[in-house]
Design a protein around this motif. Structure first.
Motif, PDB file in Angstrom:
ATOM      1  N   TRP A   1       0.914  -1.301   0.050  1.00 48.39           N
ATOM      2  CA  TRP A   1      -0.113   0.024   0.011  1.00 48.39           C
ATOM      3  C   TRP A   1       0.854   1.227  -0.019  1.00 48.39           C
ATOM      4  CZ3 TRP A   1      -4.917  -0.646   3.756  1.00 48.39           C
ATOM      5  CH2 TRP A   1      -5.389  -1.550   3.284  1.00 48.39           C
ATOM      6  N   THR A   2       1.286   1.647  -1.071  1.00 47.26           N
ATOM      7  CA  THR A   2       2.392   2.813  -1.133  1.00 47.26           C
ATOM      8  C   THR A   2       1.499   3.642  -1.995  1.00 47.26           C
ATOM      9  OG1 THR A   2       3.245   1.854  -3.189  1.00 47.26           O
ATOM     10  CG2 THR A   2       4.454   1.498  -1.360  1.00 47.26           C
ATOM     11  N   GLY A   3       1.652   5.091  -1.439  1.00 51.63           N
ATOM     12  CA  GLY A   3       0.953   6.136  -2.113  1.00 51.63           C
ATOM     13  C   GLY A   3      -0.529   6.276  -1.466  1.00 51.63           C
ATOM     14  N   LEU A   4      -0.645   5.367  -0.405  1.00 52.36           N
ATOM     15  CA  LEU A   4      -2.135   5.817   0.225  1.00 52.36           C
ATOM     16  C   LEU A   4      -1.921   6.675   1.270  1.00 52.36           C
ATOM     17  CD1 LEU A   4      -3.406   2.187   0.089  1.00 52.36           C
ATOM     18  CD2 LEU A   4      -4.057   3.946  -1.247  1.00 52.36           C
ATOM     19  N   GLN A   5      -2.918   7.582   1.311  1.00 50.78           N
ATOM     20  CA  GLN A   5      -2.860   8.552   2.533  1.00 50.78           C
ATOM     21  C   GLN A   5      -4.060   8.159   3.446  1.00 50.78           C
ATOM     22  OE1 GLN A   5      -3.888  11.917  -0.065  1.00 50.78           O
ATOM     23  NE2 GLN A   5      -1.839  12.161  -0.705  1.00 50.78           N
ATOM     24  N   PRO A   6      -3.645   8.264   4.768  1.00 52.88           N
ATOM     25  CA  PRO A   6      -4.790   7.916   5.716  1.00 52.88           C
ATOM     26  C   PRO A   6      -5.906   9.212   5.874  1.00 52.88           C
ATOM     27  CG  PRO A   6      -2.720   8.354   6.923  1.00 52.88           C
ATOM     28  CD  PRO A   6      -2.290   8.280   5.424  1.00 52.88           C
ATOM     29  N   VAL A   7      -7.054   8.895   5.929  1.00 51.99           N
ATOM     30  CA  VAL A   7      -7.978  10.055   5.916  1.00 51.99           C
ATOM     31  C   VAL A   7      -8.732  10.038   7.046  1.00 51.99           C
ATOM     32  CG1 VAL A   7      -8.197  10.460   3.479  1.00 51.99           C
ATOM     33  CG2 VAL A   7      -9.527   8.925   4.311  1.00 51.99           C
ATOM     34  N   VAL A   8      -9.119   9.010   7.590  1.00 46.50           N
ATOM     35  CA  VAL A   8     -10.009   8.814   8.948  1.00 46.50           C
ATOM     36  C   VAL A   8      -9.770   7.780   9.632  1.00 46.50           C
ATOM     37  CG1 VAL A   8     -12.077   8.196   7.895  1.00 46.50           C
ATOM     38  CG2 VAL A   8     -12.172   9.429   9.744  1.00 46.50           C
ATOM     39  N   LYS A   9      -9.956   7.459  10.867  1.00 46.20           N
ATOM     40  CA  LYS A   9      -9.995   6.338  11.601  1.00 46.20           C
ATOM     41  C   LYS A   9     -11.091   6.377  12.318  1.00 46.20           C
ATOM     42  CE  LYS A   9      -7.616   3.609  15.236  1.00 46.20           C
ATOM     43  NZ  LYS A   9      -6.614   4.029  16.688  1.00 46.20           N
ATOM     44  N   TRP A  10     -11.966   5.374  12.336  1.00 47.73           N
ATOM     45  CA  TRP A  10     -12.983   4.894  13.220  1.00 47.73           C
ATOM     46  C   TRP A  10     -12.630   3.644  14.163  1.00 47.73           C
ATOM     47  CZ3 TRP A  10     -16.516   8.629  13.357  1.00 47.73           C
ATOM     48  CH2 TRP A  10     -16.490   9.414  12.449  1.00 47.73           C
TER      49      TRP A  10
END
Length: 128
Positions: free
Chosen positions: A102-111
């Motif tokens: 998972w390269t290039g993925l940006q975290p956006v939210v955590k639930w």
């Protein structure tokens, strides 16, 4: 075909996030719909693609999915819920290591235990 898409979506929501808060369940549904390009005809085939969802092919889902997951799936399928994934295309449970690929993925939210990611610069980087 719409009923089949609804059941695939409800099953995925249940299998991936039954123990998570409702926002996470809705977000999981949006991830599947985004991967299916918001086309109900693609939902089941996307759910069944290898290595897309941790449960598929490894764990048999229950024969009856509770109505609450069908209700969430219906609302996500028809975009009647807020997209709590914020445009995510991927998610992972924090109790499991994030895939190295998972390269290039940006975290956006955590639930709760689920972290949601989106690919920067792709068609998936926008909210629906």
């Amino acid at each position: 075909m719409l009923d089949q898409a609804l059941m695939c979506l409800a099953t995925t929501i249940y299998m991936e996030s039954a123990q998570e808060p409702k926002q996470a369940q809705i977000a999981v549904g949006y991830v599947l719909m985004r991967r299916a390009e918001f086309n109900h005809k693609n939902v089941c085939s996307e759910m069944k693609r290898p290595a897309q969802f941790s449960w598929y092919g490894l764990v048999k889902p229950p024969s009856v999915i509770q109505q609450q997951y069908k209700d969430i799936a219906y609302k996500v399928l028809h975009r009647l819920e807020v997209d709590y994934s914020y445009g995510a295309t991927h998610f992972h449970d924090t109790t499991i290591k994030k895939p190295r690929s998972w390269t290039g993925l940006q975290p956006v939210v955590k639930w709760s235990n689920l972290i949601f990611y989106k690919q920067g610069g792709s068609k998936y980087a926008r909210n629906p």
